[in-house]
Write a protein that holds these residues in place. Structure first.
Motif, PDB file in Angstrom:
ATOM      1  N   UNK A 295       0.866  -1.176   0.000  1.00 19.48           N
ATOM      2  CA  UNK A 295       0.000   0.000   0.000  1.00 19.48           C
ATOM      3  C   UNK A 295       0.903   1.226   0.000  1.00 19.48           C
ATOM      4  N   UNK A 296       0.895   1.965  -1.099  1.00 19.08           N
ATOM      5  CA  UNK A 296       1.831   3.068  -1.246  1.00 19.08           C
ATOM      6  C   UNK A 296       3.016   2.616  -2.071  1.00 19.08           C
ATOM      7  N   UNK A 297       4.159   3.275  -1.894  1.00 18.29           N
ATOM      8  CA  UNK A 297       5.352   2.910  -2.643  1.00 18.29           C
ATOM      9  C   UNK A 297       6.586   3.398  -1.899  1.00 18.29           C
ATOM     10  N   UNK A 298       7.741   2.844  -2.307  1.00 20.36           N
ATOM     11  CA  UNK A 298       9.008   3.277  -1.728  1.00 20.36           C
ATOM     12  C   UNK A 298       9.122   2.979  -0.253  1.00 20.36           C
ATOM     13  N   UNK A 299       9.885   3.816   0.452  1.00 15.81           N
ATOM     14  CA  UNK A 299      10.143   3.604   1.872  1.00 15.81           C
ATOM     15  C   UNK A 299       8.915   3.862   2.733  1.00 15.81           C
ATOM     16  N   UNK A 300       7.869   4.471   2.160  1.00 15.28           N
ATOM     17  CA  UNK A 300       6.672   4.796   2.936  1.00 15.28           C
ATOM     18  C   UNK A 300       5.599   3.716   2.827  1.00 15.28           C
ATOM     19  N   UNK A 301       5.858   2.669   2.061  1.00 17.79           N
ATOM     20  CA  UNK A 301       4.834   1.663   1.826  1.00 17.79           C
ATOM     21  C   UNK A 301       4.672   0.695   2.985  1.00 17.79           C
ATOM     22  N   UNK A 302       3.520   0.034   3.030  1.00 16.79           N
ATOM     23  CA  UNK A 302       3.246  -1.021   4.006  1.00 16.79           C
ATOM     24  C   UNK A 302       2.657  -2.212   3.257  1.00 16.79           C
ATOM     25  N   UNK A 303       2.753  -3.408   3.857  1.00 15.14           N
ATOM     26  CA  UNK A 303       2.415  -4.637   3.155  1.00 15.14           C
ATOM     27  C   UNK A 303       1.150  -5.287   3.707  1.00 15.14           C
ATOM     28  N   UNK A 304       0.389  -5.901   2.799  1.00 15.20           N
ATOM     29  CA  UNK A 304      -0.783  -6.699   3.160  1.00 15.20           C
ATOM     30  C   UNK A 304      -0.691  -8.037   2.437  1.00 15.20           C
TER      31      UNK A 304
END
Length: 379
Positions: A295-304
Motif C-alpha cells: 500500500x503506497x510505494x518506496x520507503x513509505x509503503x506497508x504490506x498486506x
C-alpha cells in the motif's frame, strides 16, 4: 464509408489512429504518404506513447528469456528471446531477433523494460559488462558507451537497472560498481541518459552502506528503482528504493518474519498497478508461497498479505503476473506452472517446442514505436 471518409483530420489522427497498436501503424504506413509521414512524426509518436503508457496494463503478451543446451551439451548457456501471445491458447512462441553483443556472448539478462524498450546486459561480472537498449518491435538497438569514471582495475560492474523518467521524457539506466573486489570498500553508482547518450556519476546515493549482488536489480515502478541488497550494519537482507528525484537509497519496510535471502525464492513484480512481493518458504518436503501487496510505494509503503499457496511439491521460482491474475512460476523440475489468484487453481503451462524451462526470465510486453534516437537496426 462516405461519411467516415469526411471525418475531421484531427479526430481521425488523435482519437482513432492514436489508439492503434504499433503493428497496425507499421501496416498503415503504406496507405498514403501523409500517414507514412504522420507515423514518423515525433509529436504523433509522443501522443501514441502517452496513450500506450495509460493503457499498458491491458496488454498481457509475454516476453521470455529462455536458455537452451549448448552445441556440446555442457551447459544451458544458449539464451534466446521468445514472444508469447496471451490470446494464443496453443502457447506457440515466436522467437525474437536479438542484437549481437560485441563479445559475442549468448548469456544475457533482461535488466529492465519500459514502454516496449528492453535493457539487456551480458550475464557475468566484469569491468567490460556490455549493456544495450533494444526495441524488438522496430528492431532498433543502441549499445551504451563505456563509463567515463576513473575506476580501479579490480572494479566490477555489479548490477544494472532501467527506468523511464516521465517528467523529463527520458530513458535512464542505473549501474552499480563495486570499487574493490576483495575488500568491499566502495560502491559507485552512475546513471545513463538516453537523451544525452552519456553516463553521470551520482555522488550522494549512500550506496556504500549496502552490499549488492550481480542480480540485485529487482524492478522499476513509478520513477523508483528497487534493488535487493544486504545491510553492512546488520548483514540482513533488505529491499532498497532509489527515487529518481532524491537519488538516495532508502530501506523498504518488510513484512514481519519474512526471509528474502534466497534469490530464486523471491520476486518483486507489478500486480494490478501495485508492487507485489512474492516469497517462498520451504518446510521439509513441501513449499509454500505468500503474495504480499504494498500500500503506497518506496520507503513509505506497508504490506498486506493477499494470497498463500500451500503444499507445492517442487520449489518454485516466481516469475511474473500474466493475464491479470495468473502467477507464472518456474519449478525446480524445469516445468512452468500457472496459479490463478481468483480461483486458486494451479495448472501446467506447456509451450510448444519447449519441454522445460531453465534460467528463465519473463516480462509483460507490448510493442511500441519508441525511438532510441540514432540507434542501429537489425536487418
Amino acid at each position: 464509408m462516405e461519411k467516415n471518409s469526411n471525418l475531421p483530420q484531427e479526430l481521425l489522427e488523435y482519437n482513432i489512429l492514436i489508439r492503434l497498436p504499433y503493428k497496425s501503424l507499421v501496416c498503415f504506413k503504406c496507405v498514403c504518404k501523409h500517414w507514412h509521414a504522420l507515423f514518423n512524426d515525433p509529436i504523433f509518436l509522443s501522443h501514441h506513447l502517452s496513450n500506450f503508457i495509460k493503457n499498458h496494463n491491458t496488454c498481457h503478451n509475454l516476453l521470455l528469456r529462455l536458455s537452451f543446451p549448448t552445441i556440446f551439451g555442457d551447459g544451458w548457456d544458449n539464451y534466446k528471446l521468445f514472444l508469447l501471445s496471451a490470446t494464443d491458447d496453443n502457447y506457440s512462441p515466436v522467437q525474437t531477433l536479438m542484437p549481437k553483443f560485441n563479445m559475442l556472448s549468448t548469456k544475457f539478462q533482461i535488466c529492465g523494460h519500459c514502454n516496449g524498450i528492453l535493457c539487456l546486459s551480458t550475464e557475468y561480472w566484469s569491468r567490460s559488462k556490455e549493456i544495450l537498449l533494444y526495441n524488438p518491435a522496430t528492431r532498433e538497438f543502441r549499445c551504451l558507451p563505456d563509463s567515463n569514471m576513473r575506476l580501479r582495475p579490480s572494479s566490477i560492474a555489479l548490477s544494472v537497472g532501467m527506468g523511464y523518467d516521465l517528467v523529463t521524457d527520458d530513458y535512464k539506466v542505473m549501474r552499480i560498481w563495486r570499487g574493490d573486489m576483495y575488500l568491499f570498500r566502495t560502491n559507485c553508482v552512475e546513471e545513463y541518459s538516453l537523451s544525452t547518450d552519456a553516463w553521470t556519476m551520482l555522488n550522494n546515493t549512500n550506496a556504500g552502506h549496502f552490499i549488492f549482488d550481480a542480480d540485485a536489480f529487482a524492478m522499476f515502478f513509478k520513477r523508483t528503482y528497487y534493488w535487493w541488497a544486504f545491510s553492512r550494519e546488520d548483514r540482513s537482507s533488505v529491499i532498497l528504493a532509489l527515487n529518481m528525484e532524491d537519488e538516495v537509497f532508502q530501506r523498504v519496510p518488510l513484512p514481519q518474519n519474512i526471509d528474502i535471502s534466497e534469490r530464486d525464492g523471491r520476486s518483486l513484480v507489478v500486480w494490478n498497478d501495485s508492487i507485489s512481493l512474492i516469497c517462498c518458504t520451504c518446510d521439509g518436503l513441501a513449499t509454500s508461497i505468500d503474495i504480499w501487496v504494498m500500500d503506497g510505494s518506496g520507503a513509505e509503503g506497508s504490506w498486506t498479505r493477499k494470497r498463500s499457496i500451500k503444499d507445492l511439491t517442487h520449489e518454485p521460482k516466481p516469475l511474473v503476473f500474466w493475464k491479470g491474475n495468473e502467477l507464472l512460476m518456474e519449478m525446480s523440475c524445469g516445468k512452468i506452472k500457472s496459479y490463478d489468484v481468483d480461483d486458486g487453481k494451479i495448472e501446467d503451462v506447456v509451450i510448444k517446442g519447449i519441454p522445460n524451462w531453465h534460467s528463465s526470465q519473463a516480462v509483460n510486453y507490448a510493442a511500441s514505436a519508441v525511438s532510441l534516437k540514432g540507434g542501429d537496426y537489425l536487418i
